[in-house]
Design an enzyme around this catalytic site. Sequence first.
Site, mmCIF file in Angstrom:
data_model
loop_
_atom_site.group_PDB
_atom_site.id
_atom_site.type_symbol
_atom_site.label_atom_id
_atom_site.label_comp_id
_atom_site.label_asym_id
_atom_site.label_seq_id
_atom_site.Cartn_x
_atom_site.Cartn_y
_atom_site.Cartn_z
ATOM 1 N N ASP A 128 0.902 -1.132 -0.055
ATOM 2 C CA ASP A 128 -0.054 -0.004 0.108
ATOM 3 C C ASP A 128 0.961 1.181 -0.077
ATOM 4 O O ASP A 128 2.124 1.196 0.230
ATOM 5 C CB ASP A 128 -0.984 -0.005 0.992
ATOM 6 C CG ASP A 128 -0.497 -0.600 2.500
ATOM 7 O OD1 ASP A 128 0.931 -0.551 2.681
ATOM 8 O OD2 ASP A 128 -1.143 -0.818 3.233
ATOM 9 N N ASN A 170 -7.451 -2.931 14.374
ATOM 10 C CA ASN A 170 -8.774 -3.322 14.056
ATOM 11 C C ASN A 170 -8.729 -4.544 13.113
ATOM 12 O O ASN A 170 -9.966 -4.910 12.555
ATOM 13 C CB ASN A 170 -9.516 -2.040 13.281
ATOM 14 C CG ASN A 170 -8.710 -1.580 12.334
ATOM 15 O OD1 ASN A 170 -7.753 -2.255 11.851
ATOM 16 N ND2 ASN A 170 -9.299 -0.720 11.412
ATOM 17 N N GLU A 203 -9.676 -2.254 5.323
ATOM 18 C CA GLU A 203 -10.272 -1.763 6.715
ATOM 19 C C GLU A 203 -11.501 -3.063 6.799
ATOM 20 O O GLU A 203 -11.957 -3.679 5.985
ATOM 21 C CB GLU A 203 -10.674 -0.479 6.825
ATOM 22 C CG GLU A 203 -9.515 0.487 6.665
ATOM 23 C CD GLU A 203 -8.576 0.733 7.882
ATOM 24 O OE1 GLU A 203 -8.589 -0.392 8.822
ATOM 25 O OE2 GLU A 203 -8.169 1.853 8.049
ATOM 26 N N HIS A 229 -7.185 -5.024 10.493
ATOM 27 C CA HIS A 229 -6.848 -4.705 8.822
ATOM 28 C C HIS A 229 -5.700 -5.367 8.384
ATOM 29 O O HIS A 229 -4.617 -5.605 9.231
ATOM 30 C CB HIS A 229 -6.711 -3.332 8.540
ATOM 31 C CG HIS A 229 -5.720 -2.577 9.029
ATOM 32 N ND1 HIS A 229 -5.718 -1.154 9.442
ATOM 33 C CD2 HIS A 229 -4.569 -2.766 8.954
ATOM 34 C CE1 HIS A 229 -4.634 -0.748 9.711
ATOM 35 N NE2 HIS A 229 -3.597 -1.601 9.684
HETATM 36 C C1 F6R Z 1 1.439 -1.589 6.045
HETATM 37 C C2 F6R Z 1 0.137 -2.336 6.353
HETATM 38 C C3 F6R Z 1 -0.434 -2.264 7.683
HETATM 39 C C4 F6R Z 1 0.226 -2.481 8.665
HETATM 40 C C5 F6R Z 1 -0.513 -2.581 9.952
HETATM 41 C C6 F6R Z 1 0.302 -2.833 11.250
HETATM 42 O O1 F6R Z 1 2.044 -1.499 4.730
HETATM 43 O O2 F6R Z 1 -0.092 -2.664 5.337
HETATM 44 O O3 F6R Z 1 -1.570 -3.560 7.480
HETATM 45 O O4 F6R Z 1 0.912 -3.778 8.689
HETATM 46 O O5 F6R Z 1 -1.241 -1.326 10.041
HETATM 47 O O6 F6R Z 1 1.372 -1.605 11.349
HETATM 48 P P1 F6R Z 1 2.414 -1.623 12.566
HETATM 49 O O7 F6R Z 1 3.267 -2.617 12.273
HETATM 50 O O8 F6R Z 1 2.853 -0.066 12.487
HETATM 51 O O9 F6R Z 1 1.512 -1.789 13.724
#
Ligand code: F6R
Length: 240
Positions: free
Chosen positions: A67, A135, A142, A137
């Site tokens: 992303d 959450n 989401e 995702h």
């Molecule tokens: C990032 C992504 C997100 C993160 C998730 C956890 O490329 O796709 O799904 O993996 O938000 O983020 P952290 O590791 O910062 O807790």
Amino acid sequence: MKVITVRDYNELSAKAGQLITDLIRSKPDCTLGLATGGTPLGTYQYLVERYRAGDITLKDVQTFNLDEYCELPRCHPQSYYRFMHDNLFQHVDLQAENMHIPCTEGGDPQSQCDSYNTLLNSTTVDLQLLGIGSNGHIGFCEPGTPFTRETFLTRLSDKTRQDNQRFFNSLEEVPTTAITMGIKNILQARSILLIASGRGKAECVAQMINGPITEQVPASALRQHPNVTVILDQDAAALL
Ligand code: F6R
């Protein structure tokens, strides 16, 4: 789903990094799906160390990131383009033409999604690295995202923006939209490696592994994939 629990973040990073190292050594021209955020930092550090030690080369590896934020230019310190260059790409011998990150600069978001999706569908990801949002995702898919979704323009939930505020000066600075691989793209990888660390991930990890398979918990879709490894530290595994 194979679940491995290790003591702490350092062990998690070494374990995940070792699995990716093993893949690169056995298939030097493999395709990796990559994640950003706080969790993979130690894994990327491990890969850089193995590269510097001469144990791996990434010269024939292809990468596809999950992303990218909209509303930030690629040169912004918090763009995922910058994140990948700062934390991995500039430290290894990956070729620029083999690095793929959704482009959100200029242009029409729908055609940017379409061209990234076409590129993704022209290859098969050997290993998709994932973190998980508090959450549930994955990527920026989401809660409520249909499992059939391919690369799309997503609106970040309030929870995700609050969680990611730590990387910005204020909540207002956190982008509200992003281009992300869809759950269908993620599930097309040959193997998936999800890493989660810290007590803040314990609830979503428990839901992913033991809760219902539901669009309300996007990571629960991973239970439909035949080759998923989850590496947790003890805090993230606390509710299993
Ligand atoms: C990032 C992504 C997100 C993160 C998730 C956890 O490329 O796709 O799904 O993996 O938000 O983020 P952290 O590791 O910062 O807790």
